[in-house]
Design a protein around this motif. Structure first.
Motif, PDB file in Angstrom:
ATOM      1  N   TRP A  58       0.846  -1.198   0.000  1.00 30.17           N
ATOM      2  CA  TRP A  58       0.000   0.000   0.000  1.00 30.17           C
ATOM      3  C   TRP A  58       0.881   1.247   0.000  1.00 30.17           C
ATOM      4  N   GLY A  59       0.550   2.180  -0.860  1.00 30.44           N
ATOM      5  CA  GLY A  59       1.241   3.464  -0.864  1.00 30.44           C
ATOM      6  C   GLY A  59       2.740   3.355  -1.028  1.00 30.44           C
TER       7      GLY A  59
ATOM      8  N   GLU B 146      -4.422   6.668  -0.388  1.00 29.73           N
ATOM      9  CA  GLU B 146      -3.678   5.768  -1.261  1.00 29.73           C
ATOM     10  C   GLU B 146      -2.174   6.020  -1.250  1.00 29.73           C
ATOM     11  N   SER B 147      -1.751   7.145  -0.683  1.00 28.24           N
ATOM     12  CA  SER B 147      -0.321   7.441  -0.550  1.00 28.24           C
ATOM     13  C   SER B 147       0.202   7.122   0.846  1.00 28.24           C
TER      14      SER B 147
END
Length: 578
Positions: free
Chosen positions: A198-199, A278-279
């Protein structure tokens, strides 16, 4: 030309339990490149150390209605360590069937890989050190890699050549030393449960530790607080998480931890939720206190469009056993947890930050009670009509944490510990909970849904199940089950088991299928348009393979099998990256 290159600095100092009388040895891992394919090469490993085809039990035709002691022996073969790490393109000859050309992405899996240390076997495989497996798919080809997470504890124990840390299921002082502190409840960080990408961060997860970050080649970079996001006093990050879609089509990651809080009047359980964009920027942190829920055993959570949901199990600490058994090293800490059949299961519903709640109204949270059951894992939850919530979970009428690899077939006797696919319908107006068993004749575990349905009304759920079909008898996971029912079943239409259907793939009497994961087809038109993956251990060949199933037709069997050159011990959880 054959070349060699070292791939890690870890040397396993072990004596596998399959070799009686053997002494500790060192297996050093290198790569030998041969005909364009990377294969494992063990230096100075005694003959017979790793499982061979000839070591496997003879094949038998199982009846499917009972799980015998002979079946148990086959099952237990999968609980042996894997000492070799490999990185290889899978040869076309090792792929049965045909991999879908449109299948593209990376499949990650975590699980215990090392099940003994310094010649001393673990009595519970759940305490094994974490090993990540990676399958990368492109253009009908697949690359496979497995690698251990180099946790601080693993590296120190390998250097010492013996156990140094206590696991949640370990009995006594694993180091064998004279000093034993019974009031030290810390357990070994093993990074063996969840895996998440993730990210831009690849993480190995264990619920009583911080995440370990890995690079794309699965090299361990070290622990991380996720940029300071994990800021609780006890720095844990749960092994489970949820990813849901927002109205603007962006994705949110929700992670959590559960910690025990001791007070003068007793104790509480405290759950912390973190939401990330999402980052991997932290957007929200929410704390929820559960009075008296100190030992509620929160392993998994649920997230909907509007709510966080936590199921508090009716578990308490048996302090008598803690004082008379645990303190003198005759029981593990987990064994002192006791299921309380006289207590209700509590469902905590917490409003997500910035969301309106159709269930809670102006309240920030509420607790709903239902008849007692224990649950490790949940499939999904969503808001339904008229202020109600639907929760699909796997419910057990009891749990015995004393079961281990020496328990034999008694583990699968009676209803306690047998997972039943169950739908809960929570009425926010009346406070009542309806409990609807969906599949009662086949034990199930590790449920999941398609990513597009996470936190929203779903029609299909996928899980591993028992070959044994019986209301009381059961066995380990050997089949993959797809349970299908209308989202409104139990809310806008009366619940009926006959309105739920199942599609089952049976791997076979000598095969042990594990947790399935759904991967959508590109431009999927329906919720079940895609594939289901499951790792399967073959007790005859003593090797594992990845089965790729058509999600619309499980019973027809795999469209492809990816045969691996080694055994992969039974694992835990998957994550797919498109």
């Amino acid at each position: 030309m054959t070349t060699k290159s070292a791939i890690n600095s870890l040397a396993f100092k072990t004596a596998p339990t399959s070799c009686k009388g053997s002494v500790p040895f060192v297996t050093r891992l290198t790569l030998r490149v041969n005909r364009g394919r990377c294969i494992p090469h063990a230096i100075a490993a005694p003959e017979g150390i790793r499982g061979q085809v000839g070591d496997a039990l003879p094949q038998e035709n199982g009846s499917g209605n009972q799980f015998t002691q002979q079946d148990f022996k086959k099952f237990m073969q999968g609980y042996r360590s894997q000492y070799e790490e490999i990185s290889m393109w899978v040869n076309d000859n090792d792929i049965e069937g045909e991999l879908p050309k449109e299948l593209s992405g990376t499949l990650l899996r975590n699980g215990p890989g090392l099940l003994e240390v310094g010649g001393k076997p673990l009595t519970q495989p759940l305490d094994g050190d974490g090993m990540i497996c990676k399958f990368a798919f492109k253009d009908g080809k697949v690359h496979f890699q497995n690698k251990y997470v180099r946790t601080e504890a693993l590296m120190k124990e390998q250097a010492a050549g013996k156990m140094l840390y206590r696991g949640a299921f370990s009995v006594g002082n694993p180091s064998g030393g004279k000093f034993f502190n019974p009031f030290n409840f810390a357990v070994k960080g093993i990074a063996n449960t969840g895996v998440l990408n993730w990210g831009g961060k690849l993480l190995a997860l264990y619920e009583r530790d911080l995440p370990y970050q890995l690079d794309n080649d699965l090299k361990t970079l070290g622990k991380t607080t996720l940029g300071g996001a994990v800021d609780t006093e006890k720095q844990f990050f749960g092994a489970h998480y949820r990813v849901v879609s927002e109205p603007d089509a962006s994705k949110r990651l929700i992670g959590f931890n559960f910690v025990e809080e001791t007070t003068l009047s007793g104790g509480n359980g405290v759950v912390h939720f973190w939401e990330f964009d999402e980052s991997f920027n932290r957007l929200h942190k929410t704390q929820h206190r559960m009075p008296g829920g100190t030992f509620g055993f929160i392993h998994d959570i649920l997230v909907t469009d509007q709510h966080y949901i936590v199921l508090e199990n009716p578990i308490n600490m048996n302090f008598g056993k803690l004082l008379t058994k645990y303190t003198v090293a005759k029981a593990c800490l987990a064994e002192c947890l006791q299921y309380e059949s006289s207590k209700p299961t509590k469902i905590h519903v917490i409003k997500r930050p910035g969301k309106d709640s159709s269930v809670l109204g102006s309240k920030a949270h509420a607790v709903f009670e239902t008849t007692p059951f224990f649950s490790f894992h949940h499939a999904n939850a969503f808001e339904a009509l008229e202020g109600s919530l639907v929760v699909d979970t796997v419910a057990m009428t009891g749990i015995d944490f004393g079961n281990n690899i020496d328990s034999g077939t008694s583990v699968f006797e009676g209803k306690a510990g047998k997972g039943v696919v169950t739908r809960l319908v929570i009425n926010g107006k009346t406070g009542k909970v309806q409990r609807h068993p969906v599949v009662t004749d086949r034990a199930a575990e590790f449920p999941s849904v398609a990513p597009v349905a996470a936190g929203k009304p779903h029609q299909h759920a996928y899980m591993a199940g028992s070959r044994v079909v019986d209301e009381d008898k059961w066995g380990p996971q050997q089949v993959v089950i797809k349970v299908s029912m209308a989202p409104g079943l139990g809310t806008d239409t009366p619940f009926s088991q006959q309105q739920a259907s199942t599609d089952v793939w049976d791997a076979g009497p000598d095969q042990f299928a594990q947790e399935p994961i759904f991967c959508p087809r590109p431009d999927a038109q329906t919720e079940d348009d895609g594939w289901v993956f499951t790792m399967v251990y073959d007790s005859v060949s003593d090797r594992s393979h990845l089965a790729v199933l058509d999600a619309k037709d499980l019973k027809s069997g795999p469209v492809a099998r990816i045969n691996l050159p080694q055994r992969i011990p039974y694992g835990k959880y998957w994550h797919f990256i498109l």
